[in-house]
Write an enzyme that holds these catalytic residues in place. Structure first.
Site, PDB file in Angstrom:
ATOM      1  NE  ARG A 137      -3.319   0.811   2.804  1.00  0.00           N
ATOM      2  CZ  ARG A 137      -4.185   0.989   3.801  1.00  0.00           C
ATOM      3  NH1 ARG A 137      -4.995   0.005   4.156  1.00  0.00           N
ATOM      4  NH2 ARG A 137      -4.244   2.135   4.422  1.00  0.00           N
ATOM      5  NE  ARG A 148      -2.398   5.353   7.195  1.00  0.00           N
ATOM      6  CZ  ARG A 148      -1.795   4.188   6.941  1.00  0.00           C
ATOM      7  NH1 ARG A 148      -0.579   4.163   6.461  1.00  0.00           N
ATOM      8  NH2 ARG A 148      -2.428   3.069   7.149  1.00  0.00           N
TER       9      ARG A 148
HETATM   10  P1  ADP Z   1      -5.833   3.151   8.109  1.00  0.00           P
HETATM   11  O1  ADP Z   1      -6.875   3.024   9.181  1.00  0.00           O
HETATM   12  O2  ADP Z   1      -4.829   2.056   8.126  1.00  0.00           O
HETATM   13  O3  ADP Z   1      -5.224   4.521   8.032  1.00  0.00           O
HETATM   14  P2  ADP Z   1      -7.913   3.315   6.117  1.00  0.00           P
HETATM   15  O4  ADP Z   1      -8.098   2.347   5.014  1.00  0.00           O
HETATM   16  O5  ADP Z   1      -8.957   3.394   7.174  1.00  0.00           O
HETATM   17  O6  ADP Z   1      -6.504   2.946   6.722  1.00  0.00           O
HETATM   18  O7  ADP Z   1      -7.729   4.799   5.539  1.00  0.00           O
HETATM   19  C1  ADP Z   1      -6.753   5.096   4.585  1.00  0.00           C
HETATM   20  C2  ADP Z   1      -6.728   6.603   4.329  1.00  0.00           C
HETATM   21  O8  ADP Z   1      -7.998   7.023   3.795  1.00  0.00           O
HETATM   22  C3  ADP Z   1      -6.532   7.471   5.565  1.00  0.00           C
HETATM   23  O9  ADP Z   1      -5.163   7.623   5.907  1.00  0.00           O
HETATM   24  C4  ADP Z   1      -7.170   8.793   5.105  1.00  0.00           C
HETATM   25  O10 ADP Z   1      -6.321   9.496   4.224  1.00  0.00           O
HETATM   26  C5  ADP Z   1      -8.360   8.325   4.277  1.00  0.00           C
HETATM   27  N1  ADP Z   1      -9.564   8.174   5.133  1.00  0.00           N
HETATM   28  C6  ADP Z   1     -10.187   7.014   5.469  1.00  0.00           C
HETATM   29  N2  ADP Z   1     -11.239   7.247   6.265  1.00  0.00           N
HETATM   30  C7  ADP Z   1     -11.284   8.591   6.455  1.00  0.00           C
HETATM   31  C8  ADP Z   1     -12.129   9.462   7.204  1.00  0.00           C
HETATM   32  N3  ADP Z   1     -13.152   9.000   7.936  1.00  0.00           N
HETATM   33  N4  ADP Z   1     -11.876  10.786   7.161  1.00  0.00           N
HETATM   34  C9  ADP Z   1     -10.872  11.277   6.440  1.00  0.00           C
HETATM   35  N5  ADP Z   1     -10.025  10.524   5.726  1.00  0.00           N
HETATM   36  C10 ADP Z   1     -10.212   9.188   5.726  1.00  0.00           C
END
Ligand code: ADP
Length: 198
Positions: A137, A148
């Site tokens: 990823r 993050r």
């Molecule tokens: P992780 O929890 O490992 O960071 P996710 O798949 O949940 O992975 O999210 C990947 C990315 O997608 C986040 O780092 C962010 O950039 C974006 N993202 C996901 N969910 C949200 C949210 N609720 N609000 C804002 N950005 C989000």
């Protein structure tokens, strides 16, 4: 009548919330909605939304609330979410909590439980490093992961205080086998009067 399973799963990156979210959604016969998955699919398909969020996600920053909340509202308005849903990765800050509250109130609905999946920081970092190797990823580089996790601590952890005050949070130990952790979550949800489909 049993409560409708409208569920959230919250945990830091590498806590396994995506995997557990799918398992819990399957057990209840409800859709699992991962905002991260929705964004990644849009990037892969080259949609307008995908183009808007690509650079933000690559940097590990949060997509703006208006955009994210609109995606979730659209998804939850679909027919299959009438029997309940499990949200993974949303809400991720207090603004999104307010957006979700507004949406649910407008439909006379409410959340049934918030699953908090906890893992020690070291464990979550080593899981993420492994996932970076396995899945490649692009937001799994060391620097982006650190960003993050910092955003999680600063913006996402506080949402748990809000839901804790409402008595909605089940704190689950996220260390153990996948089956053990699924079982822990199911036990907690069943104790709230929520019934898995099978
Ligand atoms: P992780 O929890 O490992 O960071 P996710 O798949 O949940 O992975 O999210 C990947 C990315 O997608 C986040 O780092 C962010 O950039 C974006 N993202 C996901 N969910 C949200 C949210 N609720 N609000 C804002 N950005 C989000």
């Amino acid at each position: 009548m049993t409560a409708t399973p409208r569920l959230l799963i919250v945990g830091p990156q590498g806590s396994g919330k995506g995997t557990q979210g799918l398992r819990i959604a399957e057990a209840f016969g409800i859709p699992a909605v991962s905002t991260g998955d929705v964004f990644r699919a849009n990037i892969a398909e080259g949609t307008d939304l995908g183009r808007q969020v690509q650079a933000i996600i690559a940097a590990g920053d949060l997509v703006p609330d208006e955009l994210t909340s609109a995606v979730v509202r659209d998804r939850l308005a679909q027919a299959d979410a009438a029997v309940g849903f499990l949200l993974d990765g949303y809400p991720r800050n207090l603004g999104q909590v307010a957006d979700l509250d507004g949406f649910l109130e407008s439909r006379d609905e409410s959340l049934a439980a918030v699953v908090e999946l906890s893992v020690p920081r070291d464990e979550s970092i080593s899981r993420l490093a492994r996932r970076a190797e396995e899945q490649g990823r692009t937001d799994d580089t060391e620097e982006v992961i650190a960003n993050r996790l910092a955003i999680y601590e600063r913006e996402t952890a506080p949402i748990l205080d809000v839901y804790r005050e409402r008595g909605l949070v089940d704190a689950i130990d996220g260390v153990g086998s996948l089956d053990e952790i699924t079982e822990r979550i199911l036990v907690a949800l069943i104790a709230r009067g929520l019934n898995p489909a099978s």
